[in-house]
Design a protein around this motif. Structure first.
Motif, PDB file in Angstrom:
ATOM      1  N   THR A   1       0.871  -1.188   0.000  1.00  0.00           N
ATOM      2  CA  THR A   1       0.000   0.000   0.000  1.00  0.00           C
ATOM      3  C   THR A   1       0.898   1.225   0.000  1.00  0.00           C
ATOM      4  O   THR A   1       1.290   1.730   1.078  1.00  0.00           O
ATOM      5  N   PRO A   2       1.276   1.742  -1.185  1.00  0.00           N
ATOM      6  CA  PRO A   2       2.194   2.886  -1.237  1.00  0.00           C
ATOM      7  C   PRO A   2       1.614   4.162  -0.629  1.00  0.00           C
ATOM      8  O   PRO A   2       2.353   4.973  -0.062  1.00  0.00           O
ATOM      9  N   VAL A   3       0.297   4.342  -0.776  1.00  0.00           N
ATOM     10  CA  VAL A   3      -0.339   5.563  -0.271  1.00  0.00           C
ATOM     11  C   VAL A   3      -1.563   5.176   0.537  1.00  0.00           C
ATOM     12  O   VAL A   3      -2.399   4.386   0.074  1.00  0.00           O
ATOM     13  N   ARG A   4      -1.671   5.737   1.752  1.00  0.00           N
ATOM     14  CA  ARG A   4      -2.853   5.481   2.565  1.00  0.00           C
ATOM     15  C   ARG A   4      -3.128   6.705   3.427  1.00  0.00           C
ATOM     16  O   ARG A   4      -2.427   6.980   4.401  1.00  0.00           O
ATOM     17  N   THR A   5      -4.133   7.479   3.011  1.00  0.00           N
ATOM     18  CA  THR A   5      -4.565   8.648   3.760  1.00  0.00           C
ATOM     19  C   THR A   5      -6.061   8.533   4.044  1.00  0.00           C
ATOM     20  O   THR A   5      -6.694   7.537   3.678  1.00  0.00           O
TER      21      THR A   5
ATOM     22  N   TRP B   1      -4.008   3.801  -2.274  1.00  0.00           N
ATOM     23  CA  TRP B   1      -3.567   3.039  -3.456  1.00  0.00           C
ATOM     24  C   TRP B   1      -2.913   1.756  -2.958  1.00  0.00           C
ATOM     25  O   TRP B   1      -1.978   1.788  -2.174  1.00  0.00           O
ATOM     26  N   SER B   2      -3.400   0.614  -3.425  1.00  0.00           N
ATOM     27  CA  SER B   2      -2.858  -0.679  -3.003  1.00  0.00           C
ATOM     28  C   SER B   2      -2.552  -1.536  -4.224  1.00  0.00           C
ATOM     29  O   SER B   2      -3.215  -1.436  -5.263  1.00  0.00           O
ATOM     30  N   LEU B   3      -1.542  -2.392  -4.063  1.00  0.00           N
ATOM     31  CA  LEU B   3      -1.108  -3.306  -5.109  1.00  0.00           C
ATOM     32  C   LEU B   3      -0.901  -4.688  -4.501  1.00  0.00           C
ATOM     33  O   LEU B   3      -0.434  -4.801  -3.366  1.00  0.00           O
ATOM     34  N   SER B   4      -1.226  -5.725  -5.252  1.00  0.00           N
ATOM     35  CA  SER B   4      -0.927  -7.088  -4.814  1.00  0.00           C
ATOM     36  C   SER B   4      -0.464  -7.888  -6.023  1.00  0.00           C
ATOM     37  O   SER B   4      -0.946  -7.682  -7.146  1.00  0.00           O
ATOM     38  N   PHE B   5       0.479  -8.790  -5.764  1.00  0.00           N
ATOM     39  CA  PHE B   5       1.066  -9.587  -6.830  1.00  0.00           C
ATOM     40  C   PHE B   5       1.261 -11.002  -6.323  1.00  0.00           C
ATOM     41  O   PHE B   5       1.642 -11.223  -5.169  1.00  0.00           O
TER      42      PHE B   5
ATOM     43  N   SER C   1      -5.763  -1.275  -6.767  1.00  0.00           N
ATOM     44  CA  SER C   1      -6.993  -0.600  -6.333  1.00  0.00           C
ATOM     45  C   SER C   1      -6.672   0.842  -5.976  1.00  0.00           C
ATOM     46  O   SER C   1      -5.709   1.109  -5.241  1.00  0.00           O
ATOM     47  N   LEU C   2      -7.468   1.768  -6.500  1.00  0.00           N
ATOM     48  CA  LEU C   2      -7.363   3.193  -6.189  1.00  0.00           C
ATOM     49  C   LEU C   2      -8.678   3.648  -5.568  1.00  0.00           C
ATOM     50  O   LEU C   2      -9.745   3.476  -6.177  1.00  0.00           O
ATOM     51  N   ARG C   3      -8.591   4.226  -4.363  1.00  0.00           N
ATOM     52  CA  ARG C   3      -9.802   4.719  -3.690  1.00  0.00           C
ATOM     53  C   ARG C   3      -9.665   6.205  -3.406  1.00  0.00           C
ATOM     54  O   ARG C   3      -8.670   6.648  -2.823  1.00  0.00           O
ATOM     55  N   TYR C   4     -10.647   6.955  -3.864  1.00  0.00           N
ATOM     56  CA  TYR C   4     -10.743   8.362  -3.494  1.00  0.00           C
ATOM     57  C   TYR C   4     -12.092   8.588  -2.840  1.00  0.00           C
ATOM     58  O   TYR C   4     -13.139   8.511  -3.510  1.00  0.00           O
TER      59      TYR C   4
ATOM     60  N   LEU D   1     -11.586   2.439  -7.919  1.00  0.00           N
ATOM     61  CA  LEU D   1     -11.238   1.900  -9.232  1.00  0.00           C
ATOM     62  C   LEU D   1     -10.351   0.678  -9.014  1.00  0.00           C
ATOM     63  O   LEU D   1      -9.315   0.757  -8.348  1.00  0.00           O
ATOM     64  N   ARG D   2     -10.739  -0.452  -9.584  1.00  0.00           N
ATOM     65  CA  ARG D   2      -9.974  -1.696  -9.435  1.00  0.00           C
ATOM     66  C   ARG D   2      -9.622  -2.265 -10.804  1.00  0.00           C
ATOM     67  O   ARG D   2     -10.400  -2.125 -11.759  1.00  0.00           O
TER      68      ARG D   2
END
Length: 386
Positions: A124-128, A133-137, A222-225, A230-231
């Motif tokens: 999760t590079p950004v979390r406010t 913004w989260s990424l999984s691989f 996943s991007l959340r505002y 948006l996934r």
């Protein structure tokens, strides 16, 4: 497991064990079923189902697993990595003389080894408060080999990658060694065709690829505002090989209802073209005569069939596919509290795009031969809770 100020958790696990599997098709007793009344001999018959196997027992598997799981920075980065090794002593089916009453029987002695790893990473590079913004691989790799193989492979097994060959990875496929086009008529020719009658198909076939990828996995983001999310989901595969779809019939040009590739225009048409192309001429006349370099001369193999299963038709089958993209929104409670508890909608687009090996010329390596391509689908859903 450990924890400190800069990482949340670090865990190591290990397991080892033996287990057995009872093969239901194997019995110490002869198995037969009622075959009914024979209309010619007017006698009741029994149909052989399975020979007696008094010396065959359980399939045995030995395996060990080593796993590492950790989490850093208050859960913003976590990962799990596991290695495994599995050795299976399996029962294999092989051909037996038909005088036994069945065409195949089970034998012991085959050993299959599977080893590999599984990796899953989440970041999760950004979390406010308003934006995340989260990424999984995830990815995995399996290596398998067979020793003491007792199975009798057929030519089709070698061609389609289902043959079990000692020392080779499962999914390895074989084909004919292309030797250029006949300069007089454009018919494809092959190496190893001047051999004596043989019972070993590998006397004229060569190893041309493996259907199992070196790396495969998935990627999700996943991007959340605020209330808008948006996934996107992706799948990838690298390192595998495959045969291009065949388009030549046994004889004649592709039929009108069949799709034909553009490179058919580059086919052999006149003497000298064999120096600039490996696409044979249209299969007509003597070009269609079958070849018989096999142990069973009653089974015909046609040159254009061999060309479709030759090394010149092998290409890389890597791809990156976007499985889906979705956009969802949940309405604020203050706007809906008078008539509902929860209201939201989701829009999803399935299979929007893919990036594939240029050798496949925009075709999909995942779609089986003769099947329709994956379609794009758009879905809109509205969720209301009262």
């Amino acid at each position: 497991a450990w924890a400190s100020s800069w990482y949340d958790m670090f865990d190591i696990s290990f397991s080892y064990g033996w287990r057995g599997n009872a093969v239901e098709a194997v019995s110490p007793y002869l198995i037969a079923k009622d075959g009914g009344l024979n209309k010619y001999f007017q006698q009741y018959t029994l149909k052989m189902v399975s020979l007696p196997y008094p010396d065959l027992g359980w399939e045995k598997t030995e395996d060990w697993n080593l796993g590492v799981d950790f989490s850093f920075f208050q859960g913003r980065m976590s990962a799990g990595l596991s290695w495994y090794n599995k050795i299976s002593h399996v029962l294999a089916s092989r051909e037996v003389p038909i005088e036994n009453g069945v065409a195949n029987a089970y034998v012991d002695g085959t050993t299959m080894k599977n080893s590999g790893y599984e990796l899953a990473v989440s970041v999760t590079p950004v979390r406010t408060k308003d934006f995340t913004w989260s990424l999984s691989f995830n990815t995995s790799k399996v290596r398998n080999t067979v020793r003491n193989n007792q199975r009798e492979n057929t030519r089709d097994d070698y061609l389609n990658g289902t043959a079990i060959v000692s020392g080779e990875k499962y999914g390895t496929f074989y084909g004919f060694a292309f030797n250029g086009l006949d300069p007089t008529n454009g018919r494809p020719t092959f190496k190893n065709m001047d051999i004596d009658v043989t019972e070993n198909d590998l006397d004229y076939l060569v190893k041309i690829g493996c259907m199992e990828p070196d790396i495969s996995g998935g990627l999700n983001t996943s991007l959340r505002y605020k209330r808008l999310v948006l996934r996107a989901s992706f799948a990838m595969s690298f390192g595998a090989q495959a045969l291009l779809p065949d388009f030549f019939a046994t004889a004649g040009a592709p039929r009108p209802e069949q799709n034909a590739p553009r490179y058919l225009f580059k086919r052999w048409r006149k003497p000298g073209d064999e120096k600039i192309t490996n696409i044979p001429s249209i299969p007509v006349g003597e070009n269609c005569l079958p070849m018989y370099p096999f142990k069973d001369s009653s089974v015909s193999l046609y040159p254009y069939e061999a060309w479709a299963n030759s090394d010149v038709r092998v290409v890389d089958a890597w791809y990156l596919r976007c499985n889906s993209i979705s956009l969802s929104y949940v309405f604020p409670e203050r706007l809906i509290r008078r008539f509902a508890q929860n209201v939201g909608f989701t829009m999803t687009l399935s299979n929007p795009f893919q990036i594939v090996s240029s050798d496949f010329d925009s075709r999909d390596p995942e779609v089986a031969k003769g099947s329709q391509p994956l379609t794009r689908n758009f879905t809109f859903s509205l969720n209301v809770s009262f």
